[in-house]
Design an enzyme around this catalytic site. Structure first.
Site, PDB file in Angstrom:
ATOM      1  N   CYS A  22     -13.711  -2.614  -5.369  1.00  0.00           N
ATOM      2  CA  CYS A  22     -14.469  -3.667  -6.017  1.00  0.00           C
ATOM      3  C   CYS A  22     -15.391  -3.022  -7.043  1.00  0.00           C
ATOM      4  CB  CYS A  22     -15.289  -4.411  -4.988  1.00  0.00           C
ATOM      5  SG  CYS A  22     -14.334  -4.881  -3.543  1.00  0.00           S
ATOM      6  N   ARG A  79     -11.034  -2.724 -11.627  1.00  0.00           N
ATOM      7  CA  ARG A  79     -11.144  -2.218 -10.258  1.00  0.00           C
ATOM      8  C   ARG A  79     -10.732  -3.243  -9.209  1.00  0.00           C
ATOM      9  NH1 ARG A  79     -14.493   2.520  -9.484  1.00  0.00           N
ATOM     10  NH2 ARG A  79     -14.564   1.874  -7.336  1.00  0.00           N
ATOM     11  N   TRP A 137     -12.043  -6.986  -4.641  1.00  0.00           N
ATOM     12  CA  TRP A 137     -10.664  -6.750  -4.236  1.00  0.00           C
ATOM     13  C   TRP A 137     -10.689  -6.923  -2.724  1.00  0.00           C
ATOM     14  CZ3 TRP A 137      -7.841  -3.524  -1.058  1.00  0.00           C
ATOM     15  CH2 TRP A 137      -6.468  -3.467  -1.297  1.00  0.00           C
ATOM     16  N   ASN A 171     -19.617  -2.470  -2.024  1.00  0.00           N
ATOM     17  CA  ASN A 171     -18.286  -1.849  -2.082  1.00  0.00           C
ATOM     18  C   ASN A 171     -18.125  -1.023  -0.819  1.00  0.00           C
ATOM     19  OD1 ASN A 171     -17.861  -2.836  -4.602  1.00  0.00           O
ATOM     20  ND2 ASN A 171     -17.782  -0.846  -5.631  1.00  0.00           N
ATOM     21  N   GLY A 172     -16.927  -1.018  -0.270  1.00  0.00           N
ATOM     22  CA  GLY A 172     -16.695  -0.218   0.936  1.00  0.00           C
ATOM     23  C   GLY A 172     -16.331  -1.120   2.097  1.00  0.00           C
ATOM     24  N   GLU A 187       8.070   8.326  -9.326  1.00  0.00           N
ATOM     25  CA  GLU A 187       6.993   7.796 -10.152  1.00  0.00           C
ATOM     26  C   GLU A 187       7.506   6.661 -11.049  1.00  0.00           C
ATOM     27  OE1 GLU A 187       4.014   7.675 -10.128  1.00  0.00           O
ATOM     28  OE2 GLU A 187       3.391   7.124 -12.150  1.00  0.00           O
ATOM     29  N   LYS A 218       6.071   2.804 -11.000  1.00  0.00           N
ATOM     30  CA  LYS A 218       5.536   2.118 -12.186  1.00  0.00           C
ATOM     31  C   LYS A 218       6.157   0.730 -12.296  1.00  0.00           C
ATOM     32  CE  LYS A 218       2.644   3.711 -13.126  1.00  0.00           C
ATOM     33  NZ  LYS A 218       2.205   4.899 -12.451  1.00  0.00           N
ATOM     34  N   GLU A 225       4.885  -1.652  -9.515  1.00  0.00           N
ATOM     35  CA  GLU A 225       3.472  -1.996  -9.685  1.00  0.00           C
ATOM     36  C   GLU A 225       3.261  -3.092 -10.719  1.00  0.00           C
ATOM     37  OE1 GLU A 225       0.418   1.618  -9.325  1.00  0.00           O
ATOM     38  OE2 GLU A 225       2.001   2.016 -10.759  1.00  0.00           O
ATOM     39  N   HIS A 253      25.026   7.757   0.760  1.00  0.00           N
ATOM     40  CA  HIS A 253      24.674   7.670   2.184  1.00  0.00           C
ATOM     41  C   HIS A 253      23.985   6.356   2.496  1.00  0.00           C
ATOM     42  CE1 HIS A 253      25.982  11.737   2.840  1.00  0.00           C
ATOM     43  NE2 HIS A 253      25.283  12.117   1.785  1.00  0.00           N
ATOM     44  N   LYS A 262      -7.612  -0.072  -8.896  1.00  0.00           N
ATOM     45  CA  LYS A 262      -7.534   1.219  -9.585  1.00  0.00           C
ATOM     46  C   LYS A 262      -7.929   2.372  -8.668  1.00  0.00           C
ATOM     47  CE  LYS A 262      -7.012   3.888 -13.099  1.00  0.00           C
ATOM     48  NZ  LYS A 262      -5.601   4.158 -13.379  1.00  0.00           N
TER      49      LYS A 262
HETATM   50  C1  G6P Z   1      -4.377   3.436  -6.405  1.00  0.00           C
HETATM   51  C2  G6P Z   1      -4.049   3.308  -7.880  1.00  0.00           C
HETATM   52  C3  G6P Z   1      -2.944   4.301  -8.248  1.00  0.00           C
HETATM   53  C4  G6P Z   1      -3.353   5.707  -7.860  1.00  0.00           C
HETATM   54  C5  G6P Z   1      -3.744   5.794  -6.383  1.00  0.00           C
HETATM   55  C6  G6P Z   1      -4.395   7.126  -6.054  1.00  0.00           C
HETATM   56  O1  G6P Z   1      -3.304   3.009  -5.639  1.00  0.00           O
HETATM   57  O2  G6P Z   1      -3.622   1.989  -8.180  1.00  0.00           O
HETATM   58  O3  G6P Z   1      -2.702   4.246  -9.651  1.00  0.00           O
HETATM   59  O4  G6P Z   1      -2.300   6.585  -8.117  1.00  0.00           O
HETATM   60  O5  G6P Z   1      -4.708   4.783  -6.061  1.00  0.00           O
HETATM   61  O6  G6P Z   1      -5.606   7.207  -6.743  1.00  0.00           O
HETATM   62  P1  G6P Z   1      -6.316   8.534  -7.185  1.00  0.00           P
HETATM   63  O7  G6P Z   1      -7.535   8.069  -7.929  1.00  0.00           O
HETATM   64  O8  G6P Z   1      -6.668   9.267  -5.930  1.00  0.00           O
HETATM   65  O9  G6P Z   1      -5.379   9.296  -8.035  1.00  0.00           O
END
Ligand code: G6P
Length: 607
Positions: free
Chosen positions: A2, A27, A74, A100-101, A480, A484, A487, A503, A602
């Protein structure tokens, strides 16, 4: 996860809060709220959805107020709703809290407070804090917040305001980032520097168990027992463009196009008098040569950067390397000895699981090294050394440029380890460094014409599922690429080592099923080509990422996305840019908000 913003001073608070929330919206964005101090009591407004909804609801609110707090949420405890949006208020509405937390003992505190007659309005963990502060309040907000925090178990960044104390905010922190700063107009507090006034470059990063009281006269700090403290002031270079799209349609696109700069700046100063220099590692060549095991710990995209690095470290330094998801590592019983190097990779430097995992590794005696994008972040502070990735602020939730910064940094680390083990000579290192630096220009070349990538994306946009396949280091890139796509486009995607297709996954292939194949020139190129054909003969739509000049692949692929020729070990840098663009074009064609995908945050600062 958040976002928090607070202000007290001489300017109208509403605009500061709303603009701050907009900058923090990356965020968390399921609901938002503000509490503004007014002589007759706190004016509290909540709205579900984007900050724009809150802004509209506040159109005729906040007149004359110069003190307030705000939050973009969030959801963790309690679904997104107005009742669950912050700020949360005490029974009498005179105390408001943003948080937050996660308060881990909230259920027990709630029971206790209910028994004492408090009435709860939400399902959140945060609301207990408002009632706890109310319980302890006897005319001194700072004292009441201190008392309340002593009862809290878990993580918190808190900002509290009270109708009975004009022009006052109280801030507290444990395991959740809080930054503060002052300018001529007043005091600012936020969960992230981006929400502080643009002219503030001297910031205070509150540490765990520290509190602050903010008034128009300035900020005072204390510990949980009330003892005065003098926190460190950090000077940061603010990039005033950081939260602007700069003419690009979205932040993701802007950040993809920043990657050549990220590569150059991450490499800047790393080759000194013909030798590789990572002095932050703070280990002599001799100490490095004793390392016999590497753990790379990370989450999400950062974990994928780690998968790439495993190939490099094992290939060049022959050191066994394990890449572990932080949330697993922290609850295992990993084998750590004094000759183990733990590398934490984290864009934000605040991811709760990664942070906890490195604390654990340090207790067990490992040397911990961080690769992060955020100066003075928690993970940077808690590590023995750190490489900063120079990506600068990344706004889009889906990580792009910071991934590239991580891969480049990990590549440098792998080269250094290879050299210290006597497996890479100085002249090899110099040649490799030049080639690594060349990838910046190669990425520019890719970015100069993205029309084929866009055409391939449009051909796949109506699919319901896609596979990404590759071998060796390319299979790591595929993870990766698939992430992407998931997401930002909400299209189901899975990555497989290409040899695994037969397999199981191949059973899902049917006419038009997209199979993105990373088939750049490498020792396993021919093998990958066979896997590509297995899918092709079953009707798959093949999108191949291949090396420029490869004509053969055209026979099998429906779309060929060419990347310039690079050393196989550096191909993740160029190939991942193509896969980022591919995912983005699909997401845009499907009408998705690429910068703020649903349900994602984020920075994941809770477990
Ligand atoms: C969240 C973000 C990702 C990121 C991951 C790890 O899931 O949406 O984009 O890769 O956290 O975050 P960090 O800040 O530790 O790389």
């Amino acid at each position: 996860m958040c976002g928090i913003v607070g202000y007290v001073g001489s300017l109208p608070v509403k605009d500061i809060l709303i603009n701050g929330l907009k900058r923090l919206e990356y965020r968390g964005y399921d609901s938002a709220g503000v509490a503004m101090w007014q002589p007759e009591g706190l004016e509290v407004v909540h709205r579900v959805g984007k900050v724009a909804n809150l802004e509209e609801a506040c159109a005729d609110k906040g007149a004359g107020s110069t003190c307030g707090i705000a939050h973009t949420r969030w959801a963790t405890h309690g679904r997104p709703s107005e009742a669950n949006a912050h700020p949360h208020v005490s029974c009498d509405g005179r105390i408001a809290v943003v948080h937050n937390g996660i308060i881990e003992n909230y259920a027990e505190l709630r029971e206790e407070l209910l028994a004492r007659g408090h009435a709860f309005r939400s399902d959140t963990d945060t609301e207990v804090v408002a009632h706890l502060v109310e319980e302890y309040y006897e005319g001194d907000l700072l004292r009441a917040v201190r008392a309340a925090t002593r009862r809290l178990v878990g993580a918190y960044g808190l900002v509290v305001t009270c109708a009975d104390e004009a022009q006052t905010l109280v801030v507290a922190r444990k395991d959740s980032p809080i930054v503060m700063g002052v300018n001529d107009d007043g005091c600012y507090v936020a969960s992230d520097m981006v929400a502080l006034a643009k002219d503030i470059s001297d910031i205070v990063v509150l540490e765990d168990y520290q509190l602050a009281k903010l008034t128009p006269a300035g900020m005072v700090f204390c510990g949980v027992d009330g003892e005065a403290i003098e926190p460190e002031v950090i000077h940061v270079e603010r990039d005033l463009e950081e939260a602007e799209k700069g003419g690009y349609p979205d932040f993701m696109m802007k950040e993809i196009y920043e990657q050549p700069r990220v590569i150059r700046e991450t490499l800047d100063g790393r080759m000194v008098n013909g030798a590789l220099s990572i002095e932050e590692l703070d280990l002599s060549v001799e100490e490095l040569s004793f390392i016999d095991r590497v753990y790379i710990i990370a989450c999400g995209t950062s974990y994928h950067a780690g998968l790439i690095a495993k190939n490099l470290i094992e290939g060049w330094a022959r050191i066994p390397t394990e890449v572990e998801v932080a949330s697993e590592f922290r609850y295992r019983n990993p084998i750590i000895t004094p000759s183990t190097l733990v590398v934490a990779v984290s864009q934000s430097g605040e991811t709760a699981d990664t942070k906890a995992a490195i604390s654990d590794a340090r207790v067990r005696g490992a040397k911990v090294f961080a690769i992060t994008n955020v100066v003075d972040s928690s993970i940077a502070r808690e590590s023995d050394g750190v490489i900063y990735t120079k990506a600068k602020k990344e706004i889009s939730v889906a990580s792009t440029k910071s991934f590239t910064g991580q891969v480049v940094s990990l590549t440098l680390l792998a080269m250094l380890l290879g050299q210290s083990k006597g497996r890479l000579s100085s002249s090899q290192i110099r040649l490799m460094f030049r080639e690594l630096a060349d990838t910046a220009g190669q990425v520019e070349e890719i970015l100069s014409d993205t029309s084929v990538i866009e055409r391939a994306a449009l051909a796949c946009k109506d699919a319901t599922s896609a596979f990404y396949i590759g071998r060796g280091i390319s299979s790591a890139i595929c993870y990766e690429g698939a992430l992407k796509l998931k997401e930002i486009s909400y299209l189901h995607a899975e990555a497989y080592a290409a040899g695994e297709m037969k397999h199981g996954p191949i059973a899902l292939i049917h006419e038009g099923f997209p199979v993105v194949t990373v088939a750049t020139k490498s020792p396993v190129y021919e093998k990958t080509l066979s896997n590509l054909q297995e899918s092709k003969t079953r009707g798959a739509l093949i999108v191949a990422v291949a090396t420029e000049g490869d004509e053969k692949i055209k026979e099998y692929a429906d779309y060929v996305l060419y990347v310039p020729k690079v050393r196989n070990e550096f191909s993740p840098i160029t190939v991942s840019v193509v896969l980022q663009l591919f995912a983005r074009y699909i997401a845009v064609a499907r009408g998705c908000n690429v910068d703020q995908p649903r349900n994602l945050a984020k920075s994941v600062t809770v477990e």
